[in-house]
Each structure stands twice: as structure tokens, then as C-alpha cells.
Design a protein around this motif. Structure first.
Motif, mmCIF file in Angstrom:
data_model
loop_
_atom_site.group_PDB
_atom_site.id
_atom_site.type_symbol
_atom_site.label_atom_id
_atom_site.label_comp_id
_atom_site.label_asym_id
_atom_site.label_seq_id
_atom_site.Cartn_x
_atom_site.Cartn_y
_atom_site.Cartn_z
ATOM 1 N N THR A 657 0.857 -1.326 -0.063
ATOM 2 C CA THR A 657 -0.075 -0.081 0.073
ATOM 3 C C THR A 657 0.901 1.004 0.116
ATOM 4 N N TYR A 658 1.866 1.133 0.725
ATOM 5 C CA TYR A 658 2.816 2.270 0.893
ATOM 6 C C TYR A 658 3.511 2.579 -0.431
ATOM 7 N N SER A 659 3.820 1.603 -1.025
ATOM 8 C CA SER A 659 4.423 1.916 -2.353
ATOM 9 C C SER A 659 3.713 2.335 -3.266
ATOM 10 N N SER A 661 0.750 3.940 -3.071
ATOM 11 C CA SER A 661 0.595 5.492 -2.611
ATOM 12 C C SER A 661 1.538 6.485 -3.191
ATOM 13 N N HIS A 662 2.841 5.716 -2.938
ATOM 14 C CA HIS A 662 3.975 6.891 -3.051
ATOM 15 C C HIS A 662 4.169 6.694 -4.788
ATOM 16 N N ASP A 663 4.768 5.420 -5.223
ATOM 17 C CA ASP A 663 5.324 5.082 -6.567
ATOM 18 C C ASP A 663 4.207 5.006 -7.541
ATOM 19 N N ARG A 665 1.562 6.498 -7.872
ATOM 20 C CA ARG A 665 0.686 7.976 -8.010
ATOM 21 C C ARG A 665 1.737 8.763 -8.908
ATOM 22 N N ALA A 666 2.885 8.485 -8.694
ATOM 23 C CA ALA A 666 3.772 9.605 -9.431
ATOM 24 C C ALA A 666 3.857 9.189 -10.736
ATOM 25 N N ILE A 668 1.451 8.356 -12.835
ATOM 26 C CA ILE A 668 0.072 8.919 -13.368
ATOM 27 C C ILE A 668 0.137 10.434 -13.368
ATOM 28 N N ARG A 669 0.600 11.007 -12.170
ATOM 29 C CA ARG A 669 0.756 12.294 -12.237
ATOM 30 C C ARG A 669 1.548 12.839 -13.247
ATOM 31 N N GLY A 705 -5.844 7.060 -11.352
ATOM 32 C CA GLY A 705 -5.577 7.751 -9.978
ATOM 33 C C GLY A 705 -6.560 7.414 -9.127
ATOM 34 N N ASP A 709 -6.547 5.796 -5.445
ATOM 35 C CA ASP A 709 -6.877 6.484 -4.367
ATOM 36 C C ASP A 709 -8.187 5.695 -3.505
ATOM 37 N N LEU A 712 -6.751 2.621 -1.977
ATOM 38 C CA LEU A 712 -6.218 2.942 -0.751
ATOM 39 C C LEU A 712 -6.969 3.082 0.402
ATOM 40 N N ARG A 716 -7.268 1.376 3.816
ATOM 41 C CA ARG A 716 -7.020 2.285 4.935
ATOM 42 C C ARG A 716 -8.197 2.066 6.034
ATOM 43 N N ARG A 719 -7.741 -1.127 8.029
ATOM 44 C CA ARG A 719 -6.677 -1.271 9.089
ATOM 45 C C ARG A 719 -7.037 -0.139 10.034
ATOM 46 N N ASP B 15 11.873 12.349 -7.946
ATOM 47 C CA ASP B 15 11.100 12.149 -9.088
ATOM 48 C C ASP B 15 11.554 13.439 -9.999
ATOM 49 N N ASP B 18 8.220 14.610 -11.532
ATOM 50 C CA ASP B 18 7.305 15.619 -10.354
ATOM 51 C C ASP B 18 8.109 16.839 -10.493
ATOM 52 N N SER B 100 3.425 12.008 -2.122
ATOM 53 C CA SER B 100 2.486 11.130 -2.800
ATOM 54 C C SER B 100 1.510 10.565 -1.769
ATOM 55 N N VAL B 123 -3.321 13.895 -8.067
ATOM 56 C CA VAL B 123 -2.836 13.080 -9.493
ATOM 57 C C VAL B 123 -3.417 14.122 -10.434
#
Lengths: 876, 150
Positions: A657-659, A661-663, A665-666, A668-669, A705, A709, A712, A716, A719, B15, B18, B100, B123
Motif C-alpha cells: 500500500t505504501y509503495s 501510494s507513493h510510487d 501515483r507519481a 500517473i501524475r 488515479g 486512491d 487505498l 486504510r 486497518r 522524481d 514531479d 504522494s 494526481v
């Protein structure tokens, strides 16, 4: 307490006393035999003038005593018994043959077979022949000895032995002193004594018989003896009186003779004095009236002394002297002769009178003495009987009182029956248990209560029961069915105990209703079965932690068989991997709270570790002291492995999940960002189609995206922990509705008052947002869109609903409604990721509630969710 | 891009795309004169805490704003944040975490270490653009800092 009934009763005459008596008899008979051999008169008759004990009597007594001794000391020994029986046979033979001699009047030679009787009795009694009574008593005693310890002959033996004892006592104290008694009845003093001792010893050496002769029968025998004694006294008195009359007649007679004689002597004296007047008479006649008187007097004397020959002769010679004789004148000489003779006669009669008077006096003294002895004997007997009756009555009264108190206070129902199984006594508990009144039961057979009986009806069986198994105790397994008055049957346990009563041997049955216990036993048995078949290892240990039970699952789990485990200390067997401090802690906990739950690692038989979830419970004795422990162990190894896997999976998921949310999304952005740059900075170079394409790229990337989201957000939610606070649902919904109203002003809202709840504010807000959002989304196309929200409390939960009049959903797919990424409408129809309702379901179920929805597929939908009222503690 | 000019914004972002998007947006709105972009935490630390006391650097050039990503190679954003906030002088610099991650542990940790703001990079480009614009505008023009009056 009941045990006392079973004890061998303590007799006044213990075994030693009667055995001593037998020994004395034995010695007595041997002494007499010796006396015969060496002719010691004292040994034969003890008291001078008494009859002697004959050799055969001594022999019989010897055999009887020896046989009694053998039977009393070793009746179980076949050889001894046989010898004893032979001795008895000889004794009987002696008695029987003697008896035959008396009956037939013959002499078969048995009397002087060994020794010759030279005593003075020979003159009036056959030499060496024993008394008739002795012969009879030997035969009777013999029959008793033959029946040694046979209970069926108890009454016969009692009667015979009592009679022997009584008659012998009578002989001892009385009859032997009666000189006039027929000689054949007379028994020697020590023979009587021997018979008394032997008869008593024979009875008291057979204690088994004693219960069979009731007190009443003994009493009858006692009174019978007294009666017999009275008859004897009466007969003797009458016999004695006749003798007395006869004697007094003779005394009177003699006195008459003496009177006549003295008169005659007077006349004779007169004649002598006047003799010289007659001397001159030639005729010599006694012509005087005096002579005539003397003659008539003499005649009278003659008739009076007709029984006495000597006196008759004297009278005749007197007559001769007095008769006128020719030639011999009655002179002085003759008168003197007459006087002499008549005086001699008077002297004889006087002597006779004296002797008769003396005899009479002697006889009176003797009979007085015998009479006195008999009366004393009778008095003693009667007093004894009276004392016995009185004592018995008191004892019975006392024991009855005690017995009744005991009976009523007994916790069990008690039924006392006689030897025939007839109910004699019952206690209160019996009345209660069976529903009968006391009066209804007494006198009825025991089968009224116990249709199968209580197994003591048969006499032999009963004796076995008394002598071999003195008591059947509670719990020894005699379980029967009992019947109440209303005919219902119930199981009982019975214990039996013999009770020696005056009416004979009774049986006391203690009856315990074991219906409850039976049920409990069944329950225990089924529990035991459950424990044996359960998949959890169950074992118990005593207060010293030694194993006391070990079920099958324990065998399988630990690898030790029950046999191996029993009695071993827990610590040594399955080696709990627990430190000393923790062990102490567990023990303290256990003793304080009574149980302990936790996880302990044990070692299998092969040394492999076992992660077990253990639940320990303390067992206590009735005083509340800890007396053992019960451990239930669940194999935790598998669960532990799963838990570890789950933990690993969770960690992985978190990392994922962590990765994401970080990796994720980048890029896609970046795609969206750079496409946007492309669109704005290279506007001129892009034609319409290129713009459409960049638009598609952007839309899809943005959707991706959103998906990420939402996903996630969903994970979330899974948990997150619930933090409860009071929520006013009505206020929350109103607030949200207002917010939505701005976006969708056409929607009509109808919000009812809803019950408050205690839940996680953020999460519940999320729930309403998603539900309201859904409702708005799917109904907003209608011009008359309407959303109704409400809630109510139903017993254990609050139920909330939201109703819209939108497109609804196809009920066929209802089950997919709350699944992640499941959509019932296409993206073109309605936008969405398919996560909103999944989040709703997740949150509500985390709160312990339920979510469901209804729709007919076209006129809108209702979504419900419930929150339990008593779930405030659920903080998953 | 180390310069002697006063630095307005220090962007720590591994990044490249980014970073480019951020820089573009910042420049587009013309709020910032000088922006230094560093690619990871190590570079950031080296920039802020120079190893040698060179004459040029005795007078420290302090950025007006630091935009800090969290997940970076070598030294991550939290470590950089921690170091800066432990320095008496540097702790005054506002630090905005621009990341992010929407994960709440990250957010709470960021604030706990003294981050002045925590912003999740949207995003959607439009939102992203707006966010960056507002960010620069707020922190460099609206927010009053001590340094401006020094």
C-alpha cells in the motif's frame, strides 16, 4: 452405626466357659473310671448312702464330653468330626441298650461288661446298670450332638438340652435324697452334674443356633420346667401324704394295742391278787367276773395284733394260761406268768410305737427338707424367669426407643422386615419416598415396595447373607427398582443389615433413591465421553501437579499414552517451557481467580515444541482447598503458523500500500502533467484528433488515479481502529444533506429523526457520505428526485435507512453490491470505482453491524445498515 | 544548480518528472526567483550543512522555503526534516512536505518532526497546478517570516 448389628453378639457365656465345663466333665468321667478300676468308693458315690455312678455312665459321659470337645474346637475338620460322630454313636448305643434292658426286663450283659458292681444296691437293683433317666439322657444328648451346628434343629436341641439340664438339676438337688424314690430313677450326684455341664456346654458352643430360638420359646421352656417341677412336687406331696396317713394309722393302732394291753395288765394284776382266794377251788375255774373281763380283753388284743405273728403267739399263750384247765388250778404261779407275758407284749408294742413315731418324725423332716428344696428350686426358677422377662422387656423398650429414633433420623428410607419378608417397621423417609402411609405398609410383603424383593426371602440364602456377607453396604451394588404408591417406578440402591430381634432375625433395608444420581451418572458418563472425544487435549492433575487423567486427544497431542502419563508430574512429562517467575505468576493467578488462560509451549514426547493455548482451572475439595487442576490444551501450533503468515501478509500489504501510494501515483501524475503540458504548450501542432487522444489519455489516467486512491482508502478503512464517541445521526445527516444540496439543488430531502449511536465519527460520516452520494448519483437524473433518510431502534440494534427513487439495481446482483470494484452500472451510465459501498460494508461490519439493500430494479433502492447497541466495546 | 544568489525555495524531490512539473508550475506563476532542486536527502543535507567551511559559505544562504519529498533514495525526507528542525538556526525555515503518500502514519510523523505543512500531491493536473500555485503564493508572499526583516 448399623455395623453394630452385624457384630457377633457377645454372649454371657463366652466360648471358654463351656469348653471348661466340657473339660470338667471329661475329668469327672475319667476319675469315675479310675474309681471303678481301683474301687475307690468315694469317687463312685461322693456322698455315702447315695447311688454310685456306674461304669457305663462314666464311659458315656466320657464319650459325650470328648465328642463335644472335638466338635466345638474343629467341626470344620472332617476327621475330627468323624471321630466325634463315632464317639457319639457309642454313647448312644450304651444308652439305647440299657433302655432296651429296662423295657424288656432282660439283661443283655452290657451292665457288667467291663467291671462287676459289688455295691450294696445290687440287692434292689441290677448290678452295674445305669439309671433309666441316664440312659434316656444319653440317647437324647447323642441326637443333639449328631445335629451339631445345624440351625434347623435349634429348637429341638434347645428343648432336649434344657430338659436334660433341668432333670439332672432336679436329680441333683432333690430326688436323690428321697429314699422312697424308685431306685431305677436315681442318678449319681456327679452324673447329674456331668449332664448339667454337658447340656449347657453343648448349647452355648453352638452360637449359630441361638438366634433361631426366640426369647418366647426360651420363656416357655422355663415355665414348662416350673410346671414340671410343680407336678413333681404335687405328685411327691400326694405320695408323701398317703405315707403319712398310713403311718399315723399304725401309730394309732399301736396306741390302741398298748391301751388294751394296759387294761389287760390291770385285770391280770387283779386276778393275781385274788388268786389265793381261788387256790382252794378244785375246779380251778375262773368263775369270777374279773376273769371274764380279762378274757374278753385278751380277745380284743388278739384281733388288734392280728398283723403281728409274735404278739399273736404271746396272746395265744396268754389265752392258754387264762383258760380253766383241769387239774391245774389258776394259782399265783399262772397269774404271774400272765403278767410277765402281757408286760413283755406291752414293752414290744411300746417299742414299736416309739420306733414308728421316730420314723414318722424322720420322714416328716426328710420330706420337709425335700419340699423346701423343691420350693426353693421353683422359686429360683420363677425368679430367674421373672428377672429375664423384666430385663428383656426393659431392654426391648429401651432398644425399641433408640431404634425408633435411629430409624426416624436415618437419612435413607428404612424398611424392616421379618425373616419372611413381611414389613414390620418403616420410617418417615419411606412414607415420603413411596407415598404410602405407615399403616398401609406394616404387615405387607416387601414386594409391595420392591417388586423384585430384596433377596432375603429364602432361609438358606438369608443365613449365607448373615454369616458370609454380614452387611451389604451402600454403594456395593444392589440396585433395584422400587414402586411408589402411584405405581411409578424409580431406581433405588439398597443396603441390607441383619437385625437380631427378640422375634428372630429381621432384616433392615436402607433404601436410597438414586434417580438423581443415575441421571448424574449418565451425565458424567456422557461428559467423560465428550472429554474423551474432544479434539482438545484435556488432562487433570492433583495438587502436587501429578497427572490424574489424560484423554485421547492428549495422547495424540503429546505422544504419551494414558498409561505413561498417569501419576507423572506435569513438569517432567510434557516439560512446559515456562520460566520460574512466570510459573509462579500463573500459579498465583490460578489460585486467585480459579482459572488461567494463556499460551504455553510444551514439548512433545519426541521433543518437538507444541504451541498450545492452555486453559487451566482449579478444582477444590468441599473445604475449599485446592486439590487439583484441569488443563484444556488446544493445539496452537497451526494457528500460530497461520497467524505468522497473516502477520507477514499484513506487513507485505502495508508495504504494498505504501509503495502504491507513493510510487504508483507519481507516474500517473507525470502522464497527466506532461499530457497537459503537451496540450497547452503545443496547441498549434495538435489537430482535433490529437486533442481527443490526449483527452482520452488524461481521462483514463485520472480514472486510474481515482481507482488507486479509492483502493487505498478502502484498505486504510480496514486497518483503522474504531474510536467511539456519541454521534447524533440526525445532525450528521442533515449537515451532509445540506452540503449535497448545493451540488444537486433539485433533490428533495426527507430526513426523519434517528436514534443516536456510539461509534467512530469519521467512519460513520464516511458511511453516510458514500450512501448519500450514491443515492444522489443514481437519482439525480430524475426531475422529481427524492431521498428519504431515517432510522429506528429494534431490540438490540439501531437500523438506519436511505431510500431514493433513482434507477435502483437489479436484485439478481444484490450479492455483488458490496464487493470491492463491483459495479452494477457501466462507467458511461454512472461514474464510479465500485469501492464506496465496499467501504460502507467494511465500516459497518467493523462496528458489528450489517448492511443490506432492497430494490425492484427500477423504482429506486433502499439501503439499510444497522449498528448493534451493545457493541460499544468492539474496537477492532 | 548551486548558486550564490539567495535561494527562495529549496525543492528536494527525487522524481525528476514531479520536480519538473513543480518547477514549471512555480515558474509559471512567477512567484519565485530562485529555486534550487536537489535530487535526494543526501544532497539536501550537503547543501544545508556544508562539509567544509568555505569562505563563500560562512554566511549561510538560507532558503525561504523547503519543499520536501518523503520517499527518496539514500536519506529520506523525514531524516532531512529531523536534522533541520534540530538545528537552532535552520529550524525557523518553513518546511512543506510535498508527497504522494496519504498514509496517516506518514502525516502524523511529518508533523511530529516539525513540518510546517503536509501536502499530498494530487494526481489530477489541474488540482496539482492549483496546489503548487497556492503553495508558493502562501508561503512566500502571505506568510510572514522572520528572515524578511533581518
Amino acid at each position: 452405626m448399623e455395623r453394630n448389628f452385624t457384630k457377633k453378639p457377645i454372649y454371657f457365656f463366652s466360648e471358654r466357659l463351656p469348653l471348661g465345663a466340657v473339660a470338667v466333665t471329661l475329668a469327672l468321667s475319667l476319675l469315675v473310671i479310675a474309681g471303678w478300676i481301683w474301687r475307690i468308693d468315694f469317687l463312685l458315690r461322693i456322698y455315702p448312702g447315695q447311688v454310685s455312678m456306674k461304669f457305663n455312665s462314666a464311659l458315656g459321659l466320657l464319650f459325650a464330653a470328648a465328642a463335644t470337645w472335638l466338635l466345638a474346637t474343629g467341626a470344620h475338620n472332617g476327621r475330627r468330626r468323624l471321630i466325634a460322630y463315632w464317639l457319639v454313636l457309642f454313647m448312644c448305643l450304651i444308652g439305647a441298650v440299657t433302655l432296651w434292658e429296662y423295657i424288656s426286663g432282660s439283661d443283655v450283659g452290657i451292665d457288667e461288661l467291663v467291671v462287676t458292681d459289688t455295691s450294696f444296691e445290687r440287692l434292689i437293683h441290677p448290678g452295674g446298670r445305669m439309671s433309666l433317666l441316664a440312659a434316656v439322657q444319653f440317647v437324647v444328648l447323642g441326637t443333639c450332638l449328631f445335629c451339631w451346628n445345624r440351625c434347623a434343629t435349634a429348637i429341638y436341641q434347645f428343648t432336649c438340652l434344657s430338659l436334660i439340664g433341668f432333670i439332672s438339676s432336679l436329680m441333683l438337688v432333690g430326688v436323690n435324697f428321697i429314699n422312697d424314690a424308685p431306685h431305677m430313677l436315681k442318678m449319681a450326684l456327679h452324673l447329674s452334674l456331668g449332664f448339667i455341664l454337658l447340656s449347657m456346654a453343648t448349647w452355648y458352643l453352638q452360637p449359630a443356633l441361638h438366634d433361631r430360638v426366640r426369647f418366647e420359646r426360651r420363656l416357655y421352656t422355663g415355665f414348662g420346667s416350673v410346671l414340671l417341677l410343680v407336678i413333681v412336687i404335687a405328685v411327691y406331696t400326694s405320695f408323701n401324704n398317703r405315707e403319712r396317713i398310713k403311718q399315723s394309722f399304725w401309730i394309732k393302732h399301736t396306741s390302741e394295742v398298748i391301751l388294751a394291753l394296759s387294761e389287760f395288765i390291770g385285770s391280770a394284776t387283779d386276778l393275781k391278787d385274788s388268786a389265793h382266794f381261788f387256790s382252794g377251788n378244785d375246779h380251778g375255774q375262773l368263775a369270777s367276773p374279773a376273769a371274764g373281763t380279762a378274757l374278753s380283753q385278751l380277745q380284743k388284743i388278739k384281733t388288734l395284733t392280728i398283723d403281728n405273728v409274735l404278739q399273736q403267739k404271746r396272746v395265744d399263750s396268754l389265752l392258754n394260761l387264762l383258760h380253766p384247765q383241769k387239774g391245774i388250778p389258776f394259782g399265783r404261779e399262772r397269774a404271774k406268768q400272765v403278767l410277765d407275758i402281757s408286760e413283755r407284749m406291752a414293752a414290744v408294742e411300746n417299742n414299736l410305737l416309739l420306733k414308728r413315731q421316730e420314723d414318722n418324725e424322720k420322714s416328716i423332716v426328710s420330706s420337709n427338707r425335700i419340699f423346701f428344696v423343691f420350693i426353693v428350686f421353683a422359686c429360683v426358677l420363677l425368679t430367674g424367669l421373672f428377672v429375664a422377662v423384666r430385663y428383656n422387656y426393659l431392654a426391648r423398650e429401651k432398644s425399641e426407643e433408640k431404634f425408633k429414633a435411629l430409624l426416624e433420623s436415618a437419612p435413607d428410607a428404612k424398611v424392616i422386615t421379618d425373616e419372611r419378608g413381611i414389613i414390620q417397621l418403616v420410617n418417615l423417609q419411606t412414607e415420603q419416598m413411596f407415598g404410602y402411609k405407615r399403616e398401609e405398609l406394616v404387615g405387607k410383603p416387601v414386594e409391595t415396595l420392591m417388586p423384585e424383593g430384596i433377596g432375603v426371602r429364602d432361609a438358606d440364602h438369608r443365613l449365607d447373607f448373615i454369616h458370609e456377607s454380614p452387611m451389604r453396604e451402600m454403594g456395593s451394588g444392589l440396585e433395584l427398582n422400587a414402586r411408589r404408591k402411584n405405581n411409578s417406578m424409580f431406581p433405588v440402591e439398597i443396603s441390607l443389615a441383619p437385625i437380631r430381634t427378640e422375634e428372630g432375625l429381621w432384616v433392615s433395608a436402607s433404601i436410597r433413591d438414586i434417580e438423581e444420581r443415575k441421571k448424574a451418572q449418565t451425565r458424567i458418563a456422557s461428559l467423560a465421553k465428550i472429554i474423551d472425544n474432544t479434539s482438545e487435549a484435556v488432562f487433570s492433575s492433583n495438587e502436587f501437579f501429578k497427572i490424574m487423567s489424560w484423554n485421547k486427544a492428549a495422547e495424540d497431542l503429546f505422544g504419551f499414552t494414558e498409561k505413561e502419563a498417569m501419576g507423572k508430574p506435569v513438569v517432567n512429562l510434557i516439560r512446559p517451557q515456562v520460566g520460574e517467575n512466570e510459573r509462579k505468576h500463573i500459579r498465583t493467578e490460578l489460585h486467585k481467580a480459579g482459572f488461567w488462560k494463556g499460551e504455553i509451549t510444551y514439548l512433545r514426547k519426541d521433543g518437538a515444541p507444541l504451541y498450545l493455548s492452555v486453559s487451566n482451572t482449579v478444582t477444590r475439595d468441599p473445604q475449599g482447598r485446592v486439590d487439583g487442576y484441569i488443563s484444556v490444551c488446544m493445539d496452537y501450533s497451526h494457528r500460530k503458523k497461520l497467524e505468522e503468515q497473516l502477520r507477514a501478509a499484513n506487513t507485505e500489504l502495508e508495504a504494498f500500500t505504501y509503495s502504491v501510494s507513493h510510487d504508483l501515483r507519481a507516474p500517473i501524475r507525470a502522464i497527466i502533467g506532461f499530457t497537459n503540458i503537451l496540450e497547452t504548450e503545443y496547441t498549434g501542432q495538435l489537430d482535433g484528433e490529437a486533442r481527443r487522444l490526449t483527452g482520452i489519455i488524461k481521462t483514463n489516467t485520472e480514472r486510474m488515479g481515482n481507482l488507486i486512491d479509492d483502493l487505498l482508502g478502502f484498505t486504510r478503512t480496514s486497518r483503522q481502529n474504531i474510536i467511539r464517541s456519541n454521534i447524533s445521526m440526525t445532525a450528521m445527516v442533515n449537515e451532509l444533506a445540506t452540503a449535497f444540496h448545493q451540488g444537486y439543488p433539485k433533490v428533495a430531502w426527507e430526513i426523519h429523526d434517528m436514534p443516536e449511536t456510539k461509534a467512530d465519527l469519521t467512519m460513520i460520516r464516511q458511511v453516510w457520505m458514500n450512501l448519500i452520494g450514491n443515492a444522489v448519483k443514481y437519482s439525480s437524473r430524475r426531475p422529481d428526485a427524492k431521498i428519504e433518510i431515517g432510522g429506528a431502534t429494534t431490540g438490540f440494534e439501531h437500523v438506519y435507512y436511505i431510500r431514493d427513487n433513482g434507477v435502483g439495481f437489479n436484485p439478481a446482483y444484490q450479492s455483488k453490491l458490496f464487493q470491492v470494484f463491483q459495479r452494477l452500472h457501466s462507467q458511461e451510465e454512472f461514474e464510479g470505482t465500485g469501492v464506496g459501498l465496499a467501504i460502507v460494508e467494511k465500516i459497518v461490519s467493523k462496528h458489528g453491524g450489517r448492511v443490506w439493500a432492497e430494490s425492484d430494479g427500477h423504482t429506486g433502492a433502499i439501503f439499510y445498515f444497522s449498528l448493534p447497541i451493545n457493541e460499544e466495546k468492539t474496537n477492532i | 544548480m548551486i548558486t550564490q544568489q539567495p535561494v527562495d525555495v529549496l525543492l528536494v524531490e527525487d522524481d525528476a518528472f514531479d520536480a519538473e512539473l513543480i518547477i514549471r508550475e512555480i515558474k509559471k506563476h512567477g512567484v519565485i526567483n530562485n529555486l534550487v532542486h536537489l535530487r535526494d536527502g543526501e544532497e539536501a543535507l550537503n547543501f544545508i550543512f556544508p562539509e567544509q567551511e568555505t569562505p563563500e559559505r560562512t554566511k549561510r544562504v538560507l532558503p525561504k522555503l523547503i519543499l520536501l519529498d518523503i520517499k527518496m533514495p539514500k536519506v529520506n525526507g523525514f531524516e532531512v526534516l529531523e536534522r533541520i528542525k534540530m538545528d537552532d538556526q535552520l529550524r525557523k525555515i518553513p518546511i512543506v512536505i510535498l508527497t504522494s503518500s496519504k498514509e496517516s502514519p506518514d502525516i502524523s510523523r511529518g508533523y511530529a518532526l516539525g513540518a510546517n505543512s503536509y501536502i499530498v500531491k494530487p494526481v489530477s493536473f489541474d488540482k496539482f497546478s492549483a496546489t503548487i500555485k497556492e503553495l508558493g503564493f502562501y508561503w512566500l508572499l502571505v506568510n510572514q517570516t522572520e528572515s524578511q526583516y533581518r
